[in-house]
Motif scaffolding. Structure first.
Motif, PDB file in Angstrom:
ATOM      1  N   GLY A 104      44.972  44.562   3.448  1.00  0.00           N
ATOM      2  CA  GLY A 104      45.552  45.178   2.282  1.00  0.00           C
ATOM      3  C   GLY A 104      44.602  45.311   0.887  1.00  0.00           C
ATOM      4  O   GLY A 104      44.837  45.963   0.060  1.00  0.00           O
ATOM      5  N   SER A 105      43.468  44.849   1.179  1.00  0.00           N
ATOM      6  CA  SER A 105      42.506  44.735   0.050  1.00  0.00           C
ATOM      7  C   SER A 105      41.883  45.964  -0.389  1.00  0.00           C
ATOM      8  O   SER A 105      41.881  46.483  -1.591  1.00  0.00           O
TER       9      SER A 105
ATOM     10  N   ARG B 271      48.212  42.830 -10.826  1.00  0.00           N
ATOM     11  CA  ARG B 271      49.391  42.367 -11.507  1.00  0.00           C
ATOM     12  C   ARG B 271      49.127  41.726 -12.841  1.00  0.00           C
ATOM     13  O   ARG B 271      49.949  41.027 -13.356  1.00  0.00           O
ATOM     14  N   GLY B 272      47.787  41.622 -13.291  1.00  0.00           N
ATOM     15  CA  GLY B 272      47.694  40.983 -14.774  1.00  0.00           C
ATOM     16  C   GLY B 272      48.400  41.546 -15.655  1.00  0.00           C
ATOM     17  O   GLY B 272      49.043  42.568 -15.689  1.00  0.00           O
TER      18      GLY B 272
ATOM     19  N   GLN C 122      40.872  37.287  -3.273  1.00  0.00           N
ATOM     20  CA  GLN C 122      42.136  37.586  -3.253  1.00  0.00           C
ATOM     21  C   GLN C 122      42.913  37.231  -4.759  1.00  0.00           C
ATOM     22  O   GLN C 122      43.562  37.948  -5.258  1.00  0.00           O
ATOM     23  N   GLN C 123      42.276  36.397  -5.432  1.00  0.00           N
ATOM     24  CA  GLN C 123      42.744  35.978  -6.795  1.00  0.00           C
ATOM     25  C   GLN C 123      42.399  37.367  -7.718  1.00  0.00           C
ATOM     26  O   GLN C 123      43.230  37.547  -8.384  1.00  0.00           O
ATOM     27  N   PHE C 124      40.933  37.879  -7.616  1.00  0.00           N
ATOM     28  CA  PHE C 124      40.802  39.002  -8.339  1.00  0.00           C
ATOM     29  C   PHE C 124      41.530  40.218  -8.098  1.00  0.00           C
ATOM     30  O   PHE C 124      41.766  40.998  -8.855  1.00  0.00           O
ATOM     31  N   LEU C 125      41.841  40.356  -6.732  1.00  0.00           N
ATOM     32  CA  LEU C 125      42.721  41.575  -6.569  1.00  0.00           C
ATOM     33  C   LEU C 125      43.944  41.357  -7.215  1.00  0.00           C
ATOM     34  O   LEU C 125      44.595  42.488  -7.441  1.00  0.00           O
ATOM     35  N   ARG C 126      44.518  40.208  -7.049  1.00  0.00           N
ATOM     36  CA  ARG C 126      45.843  40.081  -7.402  1.00  0.00           C
ATOM     37  C   ARG C 126      45.964  40.188  -9.114  1.00  0.00           C
ATOM     38  O   ARG C 126      46.770  40.741  -9.666  1.00  0.00           O
TER      39      ARG C 126
ATOM     40  N   VAL D 220      35.816  43.658 -12.583  1.00  0.00           N
ATOM     41  CA  VAL D 220      34.371  43.419 -12.994  1.00  0.00           C
ATOM     42  C   VAL D 220      33.690  42.260 -12.166  1.00  0.00           C
ATOM     43  O   VAL D 220      32.959  42.177 -11.537  1.00  0.00           O
ATOM     44  N   SER D 221      34.517  41.054 -12.139  1.00  0.00           N
ATOM     45  CA  SER D 221      34.067  40.041 -11.300  1.00  0.00           C
ATOM     46  C   SER D 221      33.915  40.329  -9.969  1.00  0.00           C
ATOM     47  O   SER D 221      33.172  39.867  -9.200  1.00  0.00           O
ATOM     48  N   LEU D 222      35.055  41.006  -9.195  1.00  0.00           N
ATOM     49  CA  LEU D 222      35.212  41.577  -8.025  1.00  0.00           C
ATOM     50  C   LEU D 222      33.798  42.467  -7.637  1.00  0.00           C
ATOM     51  O   LEU D 222      33.079  42.185  -6.722  1.00  0.00           O
TER      52      LEU D 222
END
Length: 496
Positions: free
Chosen positions: A111-112, A79-80, A71-75, A91-93
């Motif tokens: 929603g992913s 929105r970064g 969830q964090q990597f997607l966010r 890349v991390s995901l």
């Protein structure tokens, strides 16, 4: 499909129906083998991956991501505040998605996939590329539920095949190929959206990597269970077959990797028997025949064992096309000189014997189909003195022995003139050796060849008796499958 015939053997000394039953049984077994090989191909997938991630030390192990991390990597990717930050998150995901556990976590998150598709369709090229790489990792999953979760992205992947970046097109093709083979739902969605025209456009790409990826994706599509009814007719109606044959033309422009992919594509189309006459009219026999000659020359020049990867589908394509009635309407079976084809085939058989014995049946099946109905190929086999090299293959395996004996039956069946050239020579000692085999099918095929020799070359009977032939037959007289034929051959030997 390997062949629809094993040769037209004249029944002598046993019932016509019994001969037909045995040949049908042999054909069923070969078809079962072919089906098993096809299903093994069906589940294969390709993975493009950079195994040297930025900033990672050697031996770095990519961690499995939990729900909160995904969830964090997607966010961050969505929105970064900076593009580099968003790219690093993707890349991390993507690295995390190398693990099946992370893949399952990803598709369970609501929603992913919508976020990933949004990034795939963004106007920032680096984010698009990383999102596509994430999808590629998901496409490589062995779980069909993961492939179906990617369904919302497939239409966009298809659209991007008309883009300008060859690297991006290559990635999209391999991803689509992985998804196509896993999910019928994906195929149902892509067919009406125009996947066949999209692939037909890609085949004109000047980039070898794109062509190889295209061949892979097309081969996956062609192996779908619904392909003969729903896919292959539209492929045959497109420009794909002509372009495929052009890519298989021998010469300096022939790329081995591309040729292998499209030779398998051609094989799957031919196996479907949807419209092989069309392929023949496009010059498939001539192209494949020239490629066979080219391969024979190549194995004489190099020790590269990778040549069998192309030889196998080429041999299968030729073998199966030769069973088509349309062959006779295009002015001859191979549209090449018989002796060139025969010499090339034996060069390949010797190569297989030394490097890849498992491929000997493929070459022998072509030899069988060449000699089954065409006296000129039987003549070439004799005039080039290839009977002895053929006999040397008998000890390789029971399958090889049966095929060698079937080819020899094809020759002997042509009549007295051919049997006179088979005899005398090393044939009788070889047949006596095969009568000592424990495999009843090998022995049965040996008996059929002896029947033909006794019929057309009576001198063979006396030589057979002088070399203790009856004693060789006696060991099989109690075997139920061979009893009638053994007794008939013994009677023929004793009474002429």
């Amino acid at each position: 499909m390997w062949s629809r015939r094993l040769g037209r053997l004249r029944p002598v000394g046993c019932g016509v129906e019994e001969l037909r039953r045995r040949r049908r049984e042999r054909e069923r077994r070969f078809l079962a083998l072919r089906k098993a090989r096809r299903e093994q191909q069906l589940v294969s997938k390709r993975l493009l991956r950079d195994d040297a991630p930025e900033g990672a030390g050697e031996g770095c192990v990519v961690a499995i991501l939990g729900e909160a991390e995904v969830q964090q990597f997607l966010r961050l990717a969505q929105r970064g505040t900076e593009e580099k930050e968003r790219e690093r998150a993707l890349v991390s995901l993507r690295r995390g998605l190398q693990h099946p556990e992370t893949q399952q976590t990803f598709i369970r998150l609501e929603g992913s996939m919508r976020i990933l598709v949004g990034l795939l369709t963004s106007n920032q090229a680096l984010l698009q590329l990383e999102a596509a790489r994430c999808l590629h990792e998901l496409s490589h999953s062995e779980q069909s539920v993961v492939a179906e979760a990617c369904l919302p992205a497939t239409s966009y992947l298809l659209t991007y095949l008309s883009g300008h970046s060859s690297d991006f097109i290559e990635l999209c093709l391999y991803t689509l190929g992985n998804l196509i083979v896993e999910s019928e739902a994906v195929r149902r969605q892509l067919l009406p959206q125009g996947i066949v025209p999209a692939l037909a456009a890609c085949i004109q790409s000047p980039h070898v990597a794109v062509l190889e990826a295209l061949g892979y994706a097309l081969s996956q599509l062609l192996q779908a269970k619904e392909a003969p009814e729903k896919i292959i007719p539209s492929i045959l109606g497109s420009t794909l077959p002509q372009h495929m044959l052009q890519l298989l033309q021998p010469g300096p422009k022939l790329n081995p990797g591309v040729a292998v992919e499209f030779a398998w594509c051609l094989h799957y189309i031919i196996c479907s028997q949807v419209n092989n006459a069309l392929l023949i009219s496009h010059g498939a026999l001539s192209t494949l025949g020239l490629l066979l000659l080219d391969l024979a020359g190549a194995v004489q020049r190099t020790e590269d064992a990778g040549l069998e990867l192309l030889a196998c589908p080429v041999l299968r394509c030729l073998s199966n096309l030769l069973t088509e009635a349309a062959v006779e309407t295009v002015g001859g079976q191979m549209q090449l000189r018989d002796e060139r084809v025969m010499a090339a085939l034996f060069i390949l058989l010797q190569f297989f014997l030394q490097k890849q014995p498992s491929l000997l049946p493929e070459g022998l099946w072509l030899l069988n189909n060449l000699t089954a109905n065409c006296p000129s190929f039987c003549t070439s086999l004799l005039s080039l003195h290839l009977i002895e090299p053929l006999l040397k293959l008998l000890p390789v395996s029971n399958v090889v022995s049966i095929m060698v004996l079937t080819v020899l039956c094809n020759v002997a069946e042509k009549g007295p003139a051919y049997c006179q050239q088979l005899w005398p020579g090393p044939l009788l000692p070889s047949l006596l050796n095969t009568l000592a085999f424990s495999d009843t099918e090998v022995v049965g095929q040996s008996l059929e060849l002896l029947h033909l020799l006794f019929l057309y070359q009576p001198e063979a009977i006396q030589a057979f008796l002088q070399q203790s032939g009856l004693k060789a037959l006696e060991r099989h007289q109690e075997e139920a499958q061979l009893q009638d034929r053994v007794h008939a051959l013994c009677w023929t030997a004793l009474h002429g």
